[in-house]
Scaffold this active site. Structure first.
Site, short mmCIF file in Angstrom:
data_model
loop_
_atom_site.label_atom_id
_atom_site.label_comp_id
_atom_site.label_asym_id
_atom_site.label_seq_id
_atom_site.Cartn_x
_atom_site.Cartn_y
_atom_site.Cartn_z
N GLY A 68 -38.23 -99.63 33.23
CA GLY A 68 -39.06 -98.48 32.88
C GLY A 68 -40.48 -98.72 33.31
N GLY A 69 -41.38 -97.88 32.83
CA GLY A 69 -42.78 -97.98 33.20
C GLY A 69 -43.42 -99.27 32.73
CG MET A 70 -44.02 -99.98 28.89
SD MET A 70 -43.80 -100.20 27.13
CE MET A 70 -44.53 -101.81 26.92
CB VAL A 121 -34.52 -103.51 28.94
CG1 VAL A 121 -33.75 -103.89 27.68
CG2 VAL A 121 -35.79 -102.76 28.58
CE LYS A 143 -39.48 -101.91 26.96
NZ LYS A 143 -39.53 -100.71 26.18
CG ASP A 203 -42.33 -91.34 25.66
OD1 ASP A 203 -42.26 -90.13 25.99
OD2 ASP A 203 -42.06 -92.26 26.44
#
Length: 247
Positions: free
Chosen positions: A6-8, A11, A26, A120
């Site tokens: 994802g954006g961060m 995982v 994560k 979110d």
């Protein structure tokens, strides 16, 4: 094994040796970890997520740094996201969709009592286990780091824009009622298989959230009961003070 990206960051599914169970790990992406501010966000939000203990929220076991990588260890859910379920099966039956959203709202109520806002809520952030229980993921994690970069990260932003409250779109003050708006938009989506508002760009979608009336779900799908339509209308009012006030 890698579960997703994802954006961060990324995982992974892993086996926790001490607990002898599968967990999710994560990892904050190396690019984001170059800025101390991102690390602070990541750890602060992990700390707030770790306070939450509820059957409808993915549990955070641990977080920290190892060999220069920042990590969060969370419970592993054997199941699928609402986004994937709708992509596979199409709109969900009213009873199933309502049961899922009831769980989501119970999880949100617990978080809001602890002063944690998700910011979110969207189908991709709700996992439905093989046990049928809905669990919210990425509690307060997704927003902080991506918030300022949102408009530049086109793909990330679009996924979020479909469920974003007007006050978030206006970069206004955001409180727990923004989560309720996003829950309403999520309920709309899983009942109809459509986003409440669509457009060619994030900006266009956000403008519609701010100014256009919410489409009537009963016109899209006539078997949806009036009460469900009313719940969506109340959750998705433009002004936070006009919505339901608590999950």
């Amino acid at each position: 094994g890698k579960l997703g990206q994802g954006g961060m960051g990324t995982v992974y599914k892993a086996r926790h040796e001490a607990l002898d169970k599968f967990v999710c790990v994560k990892l904050l992406s190396a690019e984001l970890a170059r800025e101390q501010r991102n690390i602070d966000f990541f750890l602060r939000e992990a700390r707030s997520a770790a306070k939450l203990e509820h059957p409808n929220i993915v549990h955070v076991y641990n977080f920290g740094q190892e060999n220069g990588s920042y990590f969060i260890i969370m419970s592993y859910v054997d199941g699928k996201s609402l986004q994937d379920l709708v992509a596979e099966k199409g709109p969900l039956p009213v009873k199933e969709a309502t049961g899922i959203m009831t769980g989501v709202l119970q999880g949100l109520a617990h978080a809001h009592e602890k002063s944690v806002i998700h910011r979110d809520i969207k189908p991709a952030n709700i996992l439905v286990g093989t046990d049928g229980v809905a669990r919210i993921v990425d509690f307060g994690l997704a927003r902080s780091i991506t918030e300022e970069k949102q408009l530049t990260m086109a793909g990330e932003m679009v996924g979020t824009a479909y469920f974003m409250s007007p006050e978030q779109g206006l970069a206004g003050k955001v409180d727990s009622r923004a989560d309720l708006y996003a829950a309403g938009a999520t309920y709309f989506y899983i009942l109809t298989g459509r986003y409440p508002f669509d457009g060619k760009s994030s900006i266009e979608v956000i403008h519609k959230h701010i100014s256009d009336p919410v489409p009537n779900v009963m016109l899209i799908r006539p078997d949806i009961p009036l009460w469900a339509s009313r719940v969506i209308d109340n959750l998705m009012r433009k002004k936070p003070e006009d919505r339901y006030q608590t999950a």
